[in-house]
Write a protein that holds these residues in place. Structure first.
Motif, PDB file in Angstrom:
ATOM      1  N   ASP A  13     135.262 -41.517 138.105  1.00  0.00           N
ATOM      2  CA  ASP A  13     134.189 -42.367 138.646  1.00  0.00           C
ATOM      3  C   ASP A  13     134.491 -42.799 140.072  1.00  0.00           C
ATOM      4  O   ASP A  13     135.517 -43.434 140.326  1.00  0.00           O
ATOM      5  N   ASN A  21     130.075 -44.422 137.866  1.00  0.00           N
ATOM      6  CA  ASN A  21     129.035 -44.212 136.863  1.00  0.00           C
ATOM      7  C   ASN A  21     128.829 -45.426 135.960  1.00  0.00           C
ATOM      8  O   ASN A  21     127.705 -45.710 135.540  1.00  0.00           O
ATOM      9  N   ILE A  25     125.314 -47.377 135.601  1.00  0.00           N
ATOM     10  CA  ILE A  25     124.652 -47.654 134.316  1.00  0.00           C
ATOM     11  C   ILE A  25     124.278 -49.128 134.222  1.00  0.00           C
ATOM     12  O   ILE A  25     123.159 -49.486 133.843  1.00  0.00           O
ATOM     13  N   ALA A  72     123.109 -41.566 132.756  1.00  0.00           N
ATOM     14  CA  ALA A  72     124.451 -41.362 133.305  1.00  0.00           C
ATOM     15  C   ALA A  72     124.635 -39.939 133.815  1.00  0.00           C
ATOM     16  O   ALA A  72     125.184 -39.717 134.907  1.00  0.00           O
ATOM     17  N   ALA A  76     124.486 -38.956 138.175  1.00  0.00           N
ATOM     18  CA  ALA A  76     125.774 -38.683 138.816  1.00  0.00           C
ATOM     19  C   ALA A  76     125.672 -37.534 139.822  1.00  0.00           C
ATOM     20  O   ALA A  76     124.979 -36.541 139.597  1.00  0.00           O
ATOM     21  N   PHE A 106     129.620 -39.238 129.239  1.00  0.00           N
ATOM     22  CA  PHE A 106     129.210 -38.675 130.524  1.00  0.00           C
ATOM     23  C   PHE A 106     130.306 -37.869 131.215  1.00  0.00           C
ATOM     24  O   PHE A 106     130.015 -36.937 131.963  1.00  0.00           O
TER      25      PHE A 106
END
Length: 222
Positions: A13, A21, A25, A72, A76, A106
């Motif tokens: 992330d 991410n 969210i 998600a 991305a 994800f």
């Protein structure tokens, strides 16, 4: 010349992906209370990563499972150069591990198109069985780490001793900080740069994975 194998511990992330991410969210679904949890984690450093991530996802009902997963994955964006970096590691005998504080629903789908064995991807799990989303911790801290990481990067790093491996960490935030203290080389961006400068840890800044490839090439040729 070193005979140690190079090994990379790469965050997901905000590192492999352009943005975080989990934060994306939370911003999108905006459950009441999530921003206060982030503040306590990032600004005040009053709670652990495991505590913060677990509490944030408990704010979301399991009934929204498909919405959360679809958002998600569709939201991305993979950071420039990552595909080339995966190929570079393979071509140069560098072991690449994805060590993510992200969630399986994800992380796995977003990495599916890259040639990374599943056993080289470490992340948190999830359960949608209860009323709210529950995060599971299959890679919790070992006896040497008291940071309550959730997905403990230092436990994984310690399983690859410095005598045998030249250890490289790539990351961007608080989930990478403990690991940055252990490895020989750090590539940092965003919050991790600030944290490294606080403790005067050596690092190389990056914005794309092409930056990292260029630096690794320069190191090899030096």
């Amino acid at each position: 010349m070193s005979t140690r194998q190079k090994i990379v511990f790469c965050d997901f992330d905000g590192t492999i992906t352009v943005s975080d991410n989990i934060v994306a969210i939370m911003k999108h679904f905006d459950p009441p209370g999530w921003e206060a949890i982030v503040k306590r984690l990032v600004e005040e450093r009053a709670i652990s990563v495991r505590h913060a991530v677990g509490e944030m996802f408990r704010l979301l009902p399991s009934s929204r499972q498909q919405e959360v997963i679809q958002f998600a994955i569709s939201n991305a964006v993979i950071r420039e150069g990552f595909s080339d970096f995966v190929a570079y590691c393979k071509q140069n005998g560098i072991k690449l591990l994805v060590t993510s504080g992200g969630i399986d629903f994800f992380v796995y789908p977003l990495l599916e198109s890259f040639d990374i064995p599943r056993e080289h991807i470490y992340c948190n799990g999830s359960s949608f069985e209860g009323e709210t989303i529950e995060i599971l911790w299959p890679h919790a801290c070992d006896e040497h780490c008291g940071a309550d990481c959730g997905m403990c990067k230092t436990s994984i790093i310690r399983s690859y001793p410095a005598d045998d491996y030249e250890r490289i960490l790539i990351g961007d935030s608080v989930t990478d900080f403990q690991g940055a203290k252990l490895v020989e080389n750090v590539y940092a961006r965003s919050h991790l740069i600030e944290l490294c400068e606080e403790l005067k840890l050596s690092y190389v800044p990056f914005e794309t994975f092409h930056d990292i490839i260029r630096d690794l090439e320069a190191t090899i040729q030096a």
